[in-house]
Design an enzyme around this catalytic site. Structure first.
Site: not given
Length: 863
Positions: A637, A724, A697, A700
């Site tokens: 990222r 993140h 997150d 998940r």
């Protein structure tokens, strides 16, 4: 009486000695000191040499006025100093008490809160000082009001004492004749009472003439007396409203008595003030001279000063002797004047004729003188001339004094004659009234005789009537007794009913009072609970500042890629809003996506969708920032951060201008760094701009734990914090399933020492996005659902706790500005609070590790 005529020819030094004698109250004979005092307070010094040298009265008045002004200034300065000192004392007390309270509160705080408070200490102290100033000023004003009230009360007491004194004086001087005259003059008094109250007229005139300048023709003493009396009358006018009707009538009745007593008091007061003012300056000069004599003088200087003092004393003695002689001359002149007045004008003419005849005869008889005798005569005549001149001057002065006295005596004689005439008139009126009374008495006696005859006849009739009345009265008394018994019975019944009512009312009052007390106690307990809850809330989460919000349900999406369109579809299908605005660099694709959605508007709550420039996003309540380059599955990222920064630079300022009250949610990767960049560029408050962070997150994390435990993720409560990305931190210490904490069952859960290897769940959460990207190249549906959940929480004003990316300065040991995910409370304007999580050592270490990753990324970024 002013001695201007007598002092017109005197020199300046003699006038100065006269003023000195007045100021230094020298023990002179009574008539001398009285005349000198009159001279010092006279209106004009006279004509002649005194006018050329300057009048001493005016000079003396100027000196007194200067002293009075100096006194007033000193008193005002002293009062101002006292007020300033009181203000400082009150301010200090207030400031110290508030400081102590602040210290006590600081003791109960966490170390992080203490650090934050120490930073704000200067601002707090400044605010405390301002509020203490205001409270001190209020206290001073209240004290002044109390003083003024006390002063008014003392004045009221004095006024009542004056009224009593006037009443006593009136009782003493009342005679029997005045009492008899009062019956005759009843009609006159009735007319007088109907007249207006003199105090009303006086109060009106005083208010109108409050700004009138003093009369300069009057002397200083009379001016001061007038001012004093006017001030006292004004104070009575102010207090007159607080008096009763009876007291007001007394005021009007004893108007002359009160005015005379006020004038007497004012005269005494003014005399004391003027004596004090005149004696102060000389005493201070003598005191300063004594001081100068004590400090640093040689023997020769001391001797010289003694000689000067002796000379001055001699001069004063000489001046006093002159004054005594002058007074003796005046007395002689007065005696001569009275002797001359007793003689007739005819006798004076005869004496003059006889003297002239004797002189002619003597001149005939005398022989012719010799030359030597002529010289002697001439010398005698030369010596006599100055003496004659002096005598002439003295005679003229004596005549002027005598004439003044004559005028005064004539006035006194006129007054006496008027008084005699008035007495005669009064005696005549008294005689007339006595005659009238005697005539009335005779008439009354005759009428009384007639009345007696009538009474005898009436007496006989009355006795007959009385017997009849007695019989009737017996019957009436019997009836009355019966009625009274019946009335007593009724009264007893009524009293019993009233007692019952009173008891019932008392019981009701008690109940009401008890209920009111209960209510007060409940309110007090509720306040205490609210304060305790507020303290607990501040310990549980950090509250943020309240912000304005846009009052509509418009959502703008910047970047119409896979994530943007998935977010649009989820928002429409979940019926969160039906008003969307789409913005993208590729206008044609944006327009086609808008049309595609509009074609299915029948199935999506008849939606309203706009597209075009950034102006389309005007007055949006929520703005989603999804724009950015699509990352490769092989890249991290952080590698795409530079490209996204340029996009945010070009887009975010315009979006913030068009919707300044909107909530900005950042989805561009990397989320934490991009939210930090967007906030710095737009300078929006932290409550309005935040990233989706670890909300996806956490979803998940709950889903993977639910799969392993065969439980729905809705029944699992747990959060993921930090970055993140790869350094995210699952909070195992707060993970519960149906209220059961897993850490109580497995103390080392999620760590390297965990026997069940729950740490693999963390790696599954980190690699979840990579697995999706390997198959389809991007992730869009899960992030779209999480964004829809955030928007619904904002629109519903739900105060839900969601893990979002926000500024973490002052939380969990981080002091600098940095955006990381922590559990946040959402409401209508955005983030309204950040929860303070209780972390274990492992969780704190992992959280600081993710903070170091973001810190390194922020140092690399340039914008």
């Amino acid at each position: 009486m002013c001695l201007g005529r007598f002092t017109g020819g005197l020199h300046k030094p003699l006038l100065q000695t006269l003023s000195v004698t007045v100021t230094h109250s020298v023990h002179l004979p009574r008539p001398v000191s009285f005349k000198l005092q009159l001279f010092s307070f006279c209106k004009k010094a006279g004509n002649g040499a005194g006018d050329k040298m300057g009048s001493p009265c005016k000079h003396y008045q100027n000196i007194l006025e200067q002293r009075r002004h100096a006194k007033e200034k000193a008193e005002n300065a002293r009062k101002n100093k006292k007020d300033a000192a009181k203000l400082e004392a009150y301010q200090k007390k207030c400031f110290e008490s508030r400081k102590r309270a602040l210290k006590k509160e600081m003791e109960c705080m966490d170390p992080y809160e203490k650090q934050a408070m120490q930073k704000l200490m200067g601002c707090l102290l400044h605010g405390m000082a301002k509020s203490c100033k205001k409270s001190a000023l209020r206290k001073l004003c209240k004290e002044k009001e109390l003083r003024s009230k006390c002063h008014e009360l003392t004045l009221l007491k004095k006024l009542k004492i004056l009224l009593r004194m006037c009443e006593k004086e009136q009782k003493k001087f009342k005679d029997a004749e005045q009492a008899s005259e009062c019956d005759d003059c009843a009609t006159d008094n009735d007319t007088d009472t109907k007249q207006k109250d003199p105090f009303k007229l006086l109060c009106c005139s005083l208010k109108e003439n409050a700004t009138v300048k003093p009369d300069e023709s009057k002397n200083l003493f009379t001016q001061k007396c007038d001012n004093c009396v006017n001030n006292e009358l004004l104070s009575i006018c102010r207090l007159r409203k607080e008096l009763s009707k009876c007291e007001k009538q007394k005021l009007a009745k004893f108007y002359n008595c009160i005015q005379s007593k006020l004038t007497q008091l004012c005269r005494k007061k003014v005399l004391l003030e003027m004596c004090n003012e005149s004696g102060q300056d000389k005493i201070m000069q003598n005191f300063n001279k004594m001081k100068a004599g004590k400090t640093g003088k040689t023997s020769s200087e001391k001797a010289a000063s003694k000689e000067i003092a002796a000379e001055r004393a001699k001069r004063k003695e000489e001046a006093l002797a002159r004054n005594v002689k002058l007074n003796a001359l005046r007395e002689r002149c007065e005696k001569i004047a009275y002797a001359e007045d007793d003689c007739d004008d005819g006798n004076i003419n005869e004496r003059k004729k006889s003297k002239s005849q004797t002189k002619i005869k003597n001149s005939k008889k005398e022989k012719k003188p010799s030359t030597h005798e002529k010289k002697l005569v001439k010398d005698k005549e030369c010596k006599k001339k100055p003496l004659e001149r002096k005598e002439k001057v003295q005679k003229e002065n004596c005549k002027s004094i005598v004439n003044d006295k004559k005028d005064n005596e004539l006035e006194k004689i006129k007054k006496k004659c008027e008084e005699k005439a008035l007495r005669k008139k009064c005696e005549e009126e008294e005689l007339r009234r006595k005659c009238e009374r005697e005539a009335l008495k005779k008439k009354c006696e005759e009428e009384e005789e007639k009345a007696l005859r009538k009474k005898c006849k009436e007496h006989e009739l009355r006795e007959k009537c009385k017997e009849d009345e007695r019989r009737a009265q017996k019957k009436i008394q019997e009836l009355r007794k019966k009625c009274e018994e019946a009335a007593l019975r009724k009264k007893c019944k009524e009293e019993e009913a009233l007692r019952k009512k009173c008891e019932e009312e008392a019981a009701l009052k008690k109940k009401r009072e008890e209920e009111e007390q209960k209510k007060k106690c409940e309110e007090f307990e509720a306040k205490k609970r609210a304060e305790a809850y507020e303290q607990f809330r501040s310990c549980l989460y950090r509250p943020t500042k309240s912000q304005d919000y846009q009052a509509n349900n418009k959502v703008s999406i910047i970047g119409v890629g896979a994530v943007g369109m998935a977010a649009a579809i989820t928002i429409l299908t979940k019926k969160i809003t039906n008003h969307l605005a789409l913005v993208d660099i590729n206008r044609t694709m944006c327009e086609s996506e808008r049309l595609d959605l509009l074609h299915g508007s029948m199935f999506a709550n008849s939606c309203r969708i706009e597209s075009g420039n950034m102006s389309v996003t005007k007055n949006s309540r929520v703005v989603l920032m999804t724009a950015g380059p699509r990352p490769d599955p092989n890249l991290s990222r952080m590698s795409v951060a530079k490209d996204t920064i340029e996009i945010i630079k070009s887009v975010m300022p315009a979006a913030a201008k068009h919707s300044p009250k909107g909530v900005f949610i950042i989805l561009s990767e990397p989320v934490d760094v991009m939210t930090w960049v967007a906030q710095k560029i737009t300078k929006l408050p932290y409550e309005q701009i935040f990233g989706t962070g670890c909300h996806l997150d956490t979803a998940r994390f709950r889903a993977i734990v639910g799969q392993q435990m065969n439980i729905s993720p809705c029944s699992i409560n747990g959060y993921v914090v930090g970055e993140h990305g790869e350094s995210l931190v699952p909070l195992w210490s707060s993970l519960t399933i149906g209220g059961v904490r897993l850490m109580n069952m497995i103390p080392n859960i999620g760590t390297e020492q965990d026997p069940m290897r729950w740490s693999d769940v963390r790696m599954d959460v980190v690699n979840a996005a990579l697995k999706v990207k390997e198959g389809k190249g991007y992730t869009n549906w899960a992030i779209a659902l999480s964004v829809a959940d955030i928007i619904s929480a904002i629109f519903d004003d739900s105060y839900r706790v969601i893990s979002l990316s926000t500024n973490v300065a002052g939380m969990c040991g981080i002091e600098e500005d940095m955006f990381l995910s922590l559990p946040c409370i959402l409401n209508r304007w955005g983030i309204c609070g950040i929860v303070r999580p209780i972390l274990t050592d492992w969780e704190k270490r992992m959280f600081l590790n993710s903070a170091s990753v973001i810190r390194n990324a922020q140092t690399i970024m340039k914008f």
